[in-house]
Design a protein around this motif. Structure first.
Motif, PDB file in Angstrom:
ATOM      1  N   LYS A 146    -114.163  -3.121  58.109  1.00  0.00           N
ATOM      2  CA  LYS A 146    -113.366  -4.621  58.325  1.00  0.00           C
ATOM      3  C   LYS A 146    -112.968  -5.122  56.897  1.00  0.00           C
ATOM      4  N   ASN A 147    -113.770  -5.476  55.934  1.00  0.00           N
ATOM      5  CA  ASN A 147    -113.192  -6.194  54.620  1.00  0.00           C
ATOM      6  C   ASN A 147    -113.112  -5.246  53.582  1.00  0.00           C
ATOM      7  N   ASN A 148    -113.139  -3.945  53.719  1.00  0.00           N
ATOM      8  CA  ASN A 148    -112.735  -3.039  52.649  1.00  0.00           C
ATOM      9  C   ASN A 148    -113.944  -3.103  51.503  1.00  0.00           C
ATOM     10  N   ASN A 149    -115.022  -3.738  51.896  1.00  0.00           N
ATOM     11  CA  ASN A 149    -115.833  -3.796  50.769  1.00  0.00           C
ATOM     12  C   ASN A 149    -117.464  -3.973  51.579  1.00  0.00           C
ATOM     13  N   PRO A 150    -118.514  -3.366  51.148  1.00  0.00           N
ATOM     14  CA  PRO A 150    -119.675  -3.443  51.668  1.00  0.00           C
ATOM     15  C   PRO A 150    -120.543  -4.805  51.697  1.00  0.00           C
ATOM     16  N   VAL A 243    -120.561   4.688  49.042  1.00  0.00           N
ATOM     17  CA  VAL A 243    -121.636   4.556  49.994  1.00  0.00           C
ATOM     18  C   VAL A 243    -121.489   5.251  51.316  1.00  0.00           C
ATOM     19  N   LEU A 244    -120.574   5.499  51.707  1.00  0.00           N
ATOM     20  CA  LEU A 244    -120.300   6.254  53.102  1.00  0.00           C
ATOM     21  C   LEU A 244    -120.611   7.790  52.980  1.00  0.00           C
ATOM     22  N   SER A 275    -114.848   1.915  35.512  1.00  0.00           N
ATOM     23  CA  SER A 275    -115.879   1.556  34.813  1.00  0.00           C
ATOM     24  C   SER A 275    -117.234   1.683  35.647  1.00  0.00           C
ATOM     25  N   CYS A 276    -116.977   1.901  36.875  1.00  0.00           N
ATOM     26  CA  CYS A 276    -118.223   2.310  37.877  1.00  0.00           C
ATOM     27  C   CYS A 276    -118.406   3.702  37.972  1.00  0.00           C
ATOM     28  N   SER A 277    -119.513   4.327  37.586  1.00  0.00           N
ATOM     29  CA  SER A 277    -119.659   5.693  37.867  1.00  0.00           C
ATOM     30  C   SER A 277    -119.859   6.118  39.218  1.00  0.00           C
ATOM     31  N   GLY A 278    -120.169   5.234  40.066  1.00  0.00           N
ATOM     32  CA  GLY A 278    -120.129   5.775  41.409  1.00  0.00           C
ATOM     33  C   GLY A 278    -118.716   5.994  42.013  1.00  0.00           C
ATOM     34  N   CYS A 279    -117.926   5.168  41.591  1.00  0.00           N
ATOM     35  CA  CYS A 279    -116.474   5.380  42.063  1.00  0.00           C
ATOM     36  C   CYS A 279    -115.829   6.576  41.286  1.00  0.00           C
ATOM     37  N   PHE A 280    -116.214   6.722  40.068  1.00  0.00           N
ATOM     38  CA  PHE A 280    -115.743   7.882  39.174  1.00  0.00           C
ATOM     39  C   PHE A 280    -116.216   9.082  39.749  1.00  0.00           C
ATOM     40  N   SER A 281    -117.335   9.347  40.109  1.00  0.00           N
ATOM     41  CA  SER A 281    -117.908  10.504  40.763  1.00  0.00           C
ATOM     42  C   SER A 281    -117.435  10.684  42.104  1.00  0.00           C
ATOM     43  N   THR A 282    -117.150   9.812  42.870  1.00  0.00           N
ATOM     44  CA  THR A 282    -116.392   9.731  44.345  1.00  0.00           C
ATOM     45  C   THR A 282    -115.115  10.676  43.981  1.00  0.00           C
ATOM     46  N   PHE A 283    -113.973  10.006  42.945  1.00  0.00           N
ATOM     47  CA  PHE A 283    -112.718  10.440  42.821  1.00  0.00           C
ATOM     48  C   PHE A 283    -112.969  11.871  42.295  1.00  0.00           C
ATOM     49  N   THR A 284    -114.013  12.234  41.409  1.00  0.00           N
ATOM     50  CA  THR A 284    -114.155  13.297  40.644  1.00  0.00           C
ATOM     51  C   THR A 284    -114.439  14.547  41.967  1.00  0.00           C
ATOM     52  N   LEU A 285    -115.339  14.240  42.811  1.00  0.00           N
ATOM     53  CA  LEU A 285    -115.899  15.065  43.712  1.00  0.00           C
ATOM     54  C   LEU A 285    -115.121  15.162  44.968  1.00  0.00           C
ATOM     55  N   GLU A 286    -115.213  13.975  45.604  1.00  0.00           N
ATOM     56  CA  GLU A 286    -114.701  14.064  46.968  1.00  0.00           C
ATOM     57  C   GLU A 286    -112.926  13.637  47.024  1.00  0.00           C
ATOM     58  N   TYR A 287    -112.513  12.898  46.215  1.00  0.00           N
ATOM     59  CA  TYR A 287    -110.953  12.729  46.108  1.00  0.00           C
ATOM     60  C   TYR A 287    -110.190  14.125  45.657  1.00  0.00           C
ATOM     61  N   SER A 288    -110.849  14.798  44.781  1.00  0.00           N
ATOM     62  CA  SER A 288    -110.166  15.926  44.283  1.00  0.00           C
ATOM     63  C   SER A 288    -110.322  16.958  45.382  1.00  0.00           C
ATOM     64  N   LYS A 289    -111.334  16.999  46.066  1.00  0.00           N
ATOM     65  CA  LYS A 289    -111.551  18.004  47.174  1.00  0.00           C
ATOM     66  C   LYS A 289    -110.438  17.562  48.220  1.00  0.00           C
ATOM     67  N   PHE A 290    -110.117  16.394  48.474  1.00  0.00           N
ATOM     68  CA  PHE A 290    -109.154  15.675  49.386  1.00  0.00           C
ATOM     69  C   PHE A 290    -107.914  16.379  48.880  1.00  0.00           C
TER      70      PHE A 290
END
Ligand code: SF4
Ligand code: SF4
Length: 459
Positions: A146-150, A243-244, A275-290
């Motif tokens: 709904k809000n684009n943030n948790p 987080v999802l 600057s956030c390692s969580g966002c960085f790993s999600t881009f490195t792993l999931e976004y790259s796969k996408f």
């Protein structure tokens, strides 16, 4: 397995299996390299020999002493569910699935080469699909959608942080100006073709920094500004979806990926800093796969980007609050998402070691054998601050367990005699800062962006 009442009991599955060995405590020196790693083959839970090697490194197991908590025990539960040896009981299964920080230390030491992170994320996905979803996780998911943030915050407040950073404000205004230009003069396709400079840099901020840790975004913006980088932000940025993904809600994350990916491609930037390692790993792993393995832009964690710029510009770094003779003593905590997930161990250390007026001491557990701060895998969000709200013993026990994990990490940092514990992830910083505060610890906790912001860069 006998028929009857015991058949439905998770603990029974654990205690009736062959005895676990695991008498050798794994350290980097005595890690057994699985042959499969050379071939980059991944094995699933069915290959688990229950050797117990991973018990020693699992911070959850070493706090709870529960056989259902370490990787081998969880693999046994998955096997039993597969074979229908145990009944799928939503209430009972939730703690067994979510009492794991997805820190990846078990994956590092597993001699068989089981990709425990993939196994456990798939396990979460499967149980969530069958309706075993903690209430708090449902709330988080709904807020993200709904809000684009948790955090139940308004999306329109996402960029309020930039009011307190001159460089951040400039970046926001610069971006807005160019977005207006896109409408008036050229299409976003033109941007991709190079209307924007080929070396333009974007900064993806993330929800936690935007809404909860503005000091980190300000520090990062100021560091980029001091390095002379005229960066852009993304006014339409949404939650990265980390987080999802970690909590089994991958399907809900796909729309976020599509949105953020399209937004960055259309912005025309060629490099994106996190600057956030969580966002960085999600881009490195999931976004790259996408994106089929090629994002179309380069991504950097802040530590990598600053190191690259310092080298390119041949700069020196000086910590302005101390001297070479009286340096600030620091220890570095490897975030699981930056270290074990993305393999970024050395760049932060190389950068820190370049700073005059700072001296780095290593904790006993460092790099790929680093202890998790206790906030990963959604456990902080699910169990961190809700002791008063929960009735079930197992959930309350989980919270105690997570507090012990972060206390142990802080204790290890104190043992180095450092004055400051530096990390490079907003979640690690928050979790360790909280425990240092509660314990009146002499150790200060800060993010690497804050350390760098107290430095001058010169030639
Ligand atoms: S996951 Fe790997 S290290 Fe852990 S018990 Fe199974 S085989 Fe052993
Ligand atoms: S990922 Fe970390 S917390 Fe989870 S089982 Fe493995 S070592 Fe334990």
């Amino acid at each position: 397995m006998s028929e009857g009442k015991e058949k439905n009991d998770i603990k029974n599955v654990i205690t009736t299996g062959p005895p676990v060995a695991g008498l050798v405590s794994p350290s980097r020196e005595n890690l057994i390299e699985p042959k499969t790693k050379e071939k980059e083959e991944k094995f699933g839970y069915d290959r688990c020999t229950h050797c117990g090697y991973c018990r020693h490194v699992c911070r959850v197991y070493n706090t709870s002493w529960s056989e259902t908590d370490y990787a081998g025990g969880r693999n046994r539960i998955i096997k039993a569910l597969d074979r229908k040896d145990i009944k799928f009981d939503k209430e009972e299964i939730i703690p067994s699935v979510f009492r794991c920080m997805l820190c990846g230390n078990c994956k590092t030491v597993c001699p068989v080469g089981i990709d425990t992170l993939e196994v456990f994320q798939n396990f979460r996905k499967a149980v969530v699909k069958r309706g075993a979803i903690p209430a708090r996780l449902k709330g988080m998911r709904d807020s993200i959608l709904k809000n684009n943030n948790p955090y139940l915050e308004n999306h329109s407040d996402r960029f309020n942080w930039c009011e307190s950073s001159e460089f951040g404000k400039q970046a926001y205004e610069r971006t807005k100006r160019e977005l207006d230009l896109i409408d008036e003069k050229f299409s976003s396709e033109d941007l991709k073709k190079g209307k924007r400079n080929s070396d333009s840099v974007g900064y993806f901020i993330g929800c936690t920094s935007s809404y909860r840790n503005r000091e980190l975004v300000n520090a990062t913006s100021d560091v980029l500004g001091k390095l002379g980088i005229e960066f852009y932000v993304f006014p339409e940025e949404r939650c990265c979806g980390s987080v999802l993904f970690r909590t089994g809600l991958e399907d809900e994350a796909i729309e976020l990926i599509k949105h953020n990916y399209k937004m960055i491609r259309e912005s025309g930037v060629s490099e994106v800093v996190f600057s956030c390692s969580g966002c960085f790993s999600t881009f490195t792993l999931e976004y790259s796969k996408f994106a089929g393995g090629n994002l179309g832009f380069d991504i950097f964690h802040l530590t990598q980007f600053v190191l690259k710029k310092v080298k390119e510009k041949n700069l020196k770094i000086r910590y302005t609050k101390r001297t070479k003779e009286n340096p600030l003593l620091i220890t570095y905590h490897d975030p699981c998402h930056l270290g074990r997930y993305c393999g970024v161990f050395e760049e932060p250390r190389e950068l820190i070691n370049m700073i005059e007026g700072v001296k780095l001491y290593e904790m006993k557990h460092n790099r790929d054998m680093s202890w998790c701060c206790g906030a990963g895998g959604g456990v902080k969000a699910l169990y961190g601050d809700i002791a008063g709200e929960v009735g079930r013993d197992r959930i309350a026990e989980t919270r105690t367990c997570m507090i012990r994990i972060r206390e142990d990490r802080l204790k290890e940092a104190v043992e180095t005699n450092a004055e400051v514990l530096v990390s490079s992830c907003v979640f690690c910083k928050n979790n360790l800062f909280q425990v240092a505060n509660e314990d009146n610890s002499p150790l200060k906790v800060m993010d690497i962006s804050q350390l760098l912001n107290d430095c001058e860069f010169y030639q």
